[in-house]
Structure formats: C-alpha cells, structure tokens
Scaffold this motif. Structure first.
Motif, mmCIF file in Angstrom:
data_model
loop_
_atom_site.group_PDB
_atom_site.id
_atom_site.type_symbol
_atom_site.label_atom_id
_atom_site.label_comp_id
_atom_site.label_asym_id
_atom_site.label_seq_id
_atom_site.Cartn_x
_atom_site.Cartn_y
_atom_site.Cartn_z
ATOM 1 N N LEU A 1 3.549 -7.411 -27.460
ATOM 2 C CA LEU A 1 4.024 -8.976 -27.874
ATOM 3 C C LEU A 1 3.539 -10.359 -26.341
ATOM 4 N N THR B 1 7.759 -15.447 -25.913
ATOM 5 C CA THR B 1 8.096 -15.921 -28.021
ATOM 6 C C THR B 1 7.527 -15.311 -29.028
ATOM 7 N N HIS B 2 6.943 -14.056 -29.031
ATOM 8 C CA HIS B 2 6.873 -13.112 -29.804
ATOM 9 C C HIS B 2 8.143 -12.560 -29.343
ATOM 10 N N LEU C 1 10.577 -12.454 -33.197
ATOM 11 C CA LEU C 1 10.867 -11.180 -33.306
ATOM 12 C C LEU C 1 12.479 -10.617 -33.446
ATOM 13 N N ARG D 1 3.690 -19.897 -34.071
ATOM 14 C CA ARG D 1 4.039 -19.411 -33.022
ATOM 15 C C ARG D 1 4.692 -17.937 -34.044
ATOM 16 N N SER E 1 0.764 -16.780 -34.919
ATOM 17 C CA SER E 1 0.158 -16.184 -34.068
ATOM 18 C C SER E 1 1.303 -14.705 -34.423
ATOM 19 N N LEU E 2 2.619 -14.252 -33.913
ATOM 20 C CA LEU E 2 3.084 -12.598 -34.380
ATOM 21 C C LEU E 2 2.707 -12.158 -35.390
ATOM 22 N N ARG E 3 2.523 -13.519 -36.444
ATOM 23 C CA ARG E 3 2.243 -11.866 -37.952
ATOM 24 C C ARG E 3 0.732 -11.917 -37.436
ATOM 25 N N ASP F 1 3.073 -6.659 -41.609
ATOM 26 C CA ASP F 1 3.716 -7.545 -40.990
ATOM 27 C C ASP F 1 4.855 -7.655 -42.303
#
Length: 238
Positions: A3, A7-8, A12, A48, A51-53, A62
């Motif tokens: 990650l 941020t990630h 999460l 963001r 982006s994490l997805r 996901d």
C-alpha cells in the motif's frame, strides 16, 4: 500487498473499522487531515479511494462499495485482526452465557492470540488514536472476562502472575485489581491482596485525591472478614 504511503493504510483501516457500516467522506477527511483539511479534501478523498481500489483490484479483489453516505466494506468482506478478534470474543462470551466456562476460556484464549502488537500501530491522528484506545479497551475487557471465568473454575493460581503484571501496567484499572485481589484471596494469600489494595488506595489518594470505588471497598472488607469472593454469579460492575 503493498500500500502506498500512509493514505492507503489509513483508508483501508478506517473502512475495516466501520464493521460493515458506511464511512462518510467527512469522517475520512477528519482521519486523513485532523483539524486542518485542504480546500480540496473531498475531491482528494475520492481520488485516493479510487487509487486504493486500483491497488486492490490489482491483487484480485476490490471489496469497497460506494454508497450514498460514503464508502463501506461489507462485514462479509472484512478480513482483519480486529474483526477476527471480535468474532472470537463473541463466541467466547456465548459459551460463558451458556455456562460452558472451560470452552469460554479456550475461545477467549484464541481471541487474544490474534493480538500481536499495539492496535493500529503506525497510524497517527485523532481518529486513529480514539480507535486504538477503543480496541485496547476491548482487549482488556476480554482479559478480564477470561480471568473471571478462570477464577470460577478454581484456577486462581494460574492467573496470578499475569494479573500482577497487568495491574502494574494499568494501575488505575479497578477491574484488574479486583480480579487480582480475588485470585490472591482464593489462593490463600489474603495478606498480599490487602497490601495490593492499600498500594492502590494510597496511589489514588496521593495522585488524584480520591478513594477506591465502592466495589473494591466491599471486596477489601470481605477479605478482612475472610468471606468468600465472587458471592454473586456475575462479575461486579464498575
């Protein structure tokens, strides 16, 4: 899974801590920036999350859902230590409620084994500090429940050492002291139980200017009278 940055992991963790409920964009903004969000905070949150997805999809799945209130990860998709701890500790308490104390102790041992370090270690900010405190409280509550069950099973000698260490680490937590004093009394060490109470009383008086709570005071009197602890079938409320 790698990650990016902080941020990630924060995103999460926040969604997993939601326990299946929606986490609002406002809540995410607070978690990421505390009291100083940029003017573009809401847009940055959407970017963001996207982006994490992409990272999660790159690893095959996901679980993040977009809902009217914000974002969520369904409980069925939440695979994390805190979720597993909650499931196992609920199972332990179900055993205890049904009177199956040996099974309850074993199940709570399994729940506490999930803990391998401080909760949310490395995640900073007010939101995560509050969540970390809540998770730590649930851990201590689990330890106290397990200790109470062991005392009722006649296993006072087994838990005295652990309770002694916990009382030293959390000197203001009266539930732990109650259990420690009860374990000492049940093991024929009433004098040590009375000494532990006096140390606690002096600490409270000198540092906070208060006396121990009524439950502890009643236990102290019962030990002085050599009465049997745990006269009630339930753990006393504090």
């Amino acid at each position: 899974m790698e990650l990016r940055g902080m941020t990630h992991p924060k995103l999460l963790a926040l969604l997993l801590l939601g326990d299946g409920a929606a986490v609002s964009i406002e809540r995410i903004v607070e978690a990421l920036w505390d009291d100083a969000p940029p003017s573009t905070a809401r847009r940055q949150v959407r970017n963001r999350v996207a982006s994490l997805r992409r990272v999660l999809k790159g690893h095959g799945h996901d679980p993040i859902q977009t809902v009217a209130q914000g974002y969520r990860i369904p409980s069925s998709e939440a695979h994390c230590d805190s979720c597993e701890f909650a499931r196992r500790s609920d199972r332990a308490r179900s055993h205890a409620h049904a009177g199956r104390l040996p099974e309850a102790v074993r199940a709570m041992d399994d729940a506490l084994a999930v803990w391998t370090g401080p909760a949310l270690m490395g995640l900073t900010g007010k939101v995560f500090e509050a969540s970390s405190h809540r998770l730590e409280e649930s851990r201590y509550a689990a330890i106290e429940s397990r200790a109470a069950w062991q005392l009722r099973l006649g296993r006072s000698d087994v838990i005295i050492g652990e309770l002694s260490e916990l009382v030293a680490a959390k000197p203001y937590r009266q539930q732990l002291l109650y259990l420690y004093m009860s374990a000492l009394q049940l093991s024929g060490r009433a004098a040590e139980a009375l000494k532990a109470y006096e140390i606690h009383r002096l600490r409270l008086n000198e540092e906070l200017g208060i006396e121990p709570g009524q439950v502890l005071q009643r236990l102290h009197v019962s030990i002085l009278r050599d009465e049997e602890p745990f006269a009630d079938s339930r753990f006393p409320a504090f």
